[in-house]
Write an enzyme that holds these catalytic residues in place. Structure first.
Site, mmCIF file in Angstrom:
data_model
loop_
_atom_site.group_PDB
_atom_site.id
_atom_site.type_symbol
_atom_site.label_atom_id
_atom_site.label_comp_id
_atom_site.label_asym_id
_atom_site.label_seq_id
_atom_site.Cartn_x
_atom_site.Cartn_y
_atom_site.Cartn_z
ATOM 1 N N TYR A 239 -26.926 -4.428 16.373
ATOM 2 C CA TYR A 239 -27.413 -4.069 15.036
ATOM 3 C C TYR A 239 -26.943 -2.674 14.666
ATOM 4 O O TYR A 239 -26.412 -2.456 13.563
ATOM 5 C CB TYR A 239 -28.939 -4.143 14.988
ATOM 6 N N LYS B 115 -24.437 -1.346 11.456
ATOM 7 C CA LYS B 115 -24.820 -0.378 10.432
ATOM 8 C C LYS B 115 -23.942 0.872 10.471
ATOM 9 O O LYS B 115 -23.573 1.419 9.429
ATOM 10 C CB LYS B 115 -26.292 0.013 10.603
#
Length: 280
Positions: free
Chosen positions: A149, A153
């Protein structure tokens, strides 16, 4: 066609950052194009004046094309602000990752915003507008179980940093909002989370799941407080990185302004994750 300033925001389902941003922009007199994969999940925005609800899955090219057409029809071909907020939360040890799920994660968190920017670029350029990307402090730290994750980002932020230079000659500004802990429904995605059979981390599965569900003792900022500061920053045409949300300033200072020993960083981020118990 309208002379009111316009903003399109992705990921506006109720209870999230996108919904809060939409409400704040609407109250400030903008025409808001609020989008979500499922418009029925934008009940808090339905019926508000100057808010147009659109179905938009950022990984579907047909959805993106339809959104561009809808905005163009309303504005005559301009868009003042594009806010790429839609994203998927994810929690899993690297060794246990299903790579197809990781690819899906990057499709949503990384490729989707790029596709959206490409599609809306002509409208932003015509308006001398602004592209905004909601990123995360997780891209600057190494929190166990959030590696993929965080990578998605941070990758988006690197693209945004480059876009800032590439779009400047065309009159378009770029902002990344490096987001700290904010109260959203993100933790509710993990109600049935479990580790795969045979995981080397199976003995600490309860701790792993608990942290994914938000039981990490981390205070989270109210969504409207966060959204107000972000909208202020956007309307001020801030460019580069704007750090906001609980722990954002601390992460900024510890990773960009000072040199914290790696051992101290590792110990801090591993605390309470169950990894210490696993080592024993």
């Amino acid at each position: 066609m309208t002379s009111t300033e316009t903003v399109l925001i992705t990921g506006c389902s109720d209870g999230g950052i996108g919904s809060a941003l939409a409400i704040i922009f609407q109250k400030r007199g903008f025409h808001v194009f609020a989008t979500a994969r499922n418009p029925s999940k934008m009940k808090s925005l339905d019926g508000l004046s100057n808010v147009t609800l659109l179905a938009l899955d950022v990984v579907k090219s047909d959805d993106i094309k339809a959104a561009v057409e809808a905005v163009t029809k309303h504005t005559g071909g301009t868009l003042n602000y594009l806010v790429s907020n839609a994203g998927r939360n994810h929690f899993m040890p690297i060794l246990d990752e299903d790579l197809d799920r990781v690819r899906d994660l990057f499709e949503i968190n990384f490729y989707g915003p790029i596709a959206l920017t490409q599609a809306f670029a002509p409208l932003l350029i015509k308006a001398k507008g602004m592209a905004v990307y909601i990123t995360s402090i997780s891209g600057y730290v190494h929190v166990p179980y959030m590696g993929t994750y965080a990578a998605s980002k941070r990758s988006l932020e690197i693209v945004a940093e480059t876009l800032r230079l590439e779009l400047a000659p065309l009159g378009v500004d770029v902002l990344e909002v490096v987001t700290g802990a904010v109260k959203t429904l993100g933790q509710t995605y993990f109600g049935d989370l479990k580790l795969p059979a045979g995981s080397l981390y199976k003995s600490i599965e309860d701790t792993f799941v608990s942290r994914a569900q938000g039981n990490d003792q981390v205070p989270r900022m109210d969504t409207m407080e966060y959204g107000t500061a972000v909208v202020d920053s956007i309307m001020n045409r801030t460019t580069g990185r704007f750090w906001y949300g609980n722990n954002a300033e601390m992460v900024k200072m510890s990773t960009t302004a000072t040199s914290v020993p790696q051992s101290a960083m590792d110990a801090g981020f591993a605390m309470g994750t169950g990894l210490d118990a696993l080592a024993k």
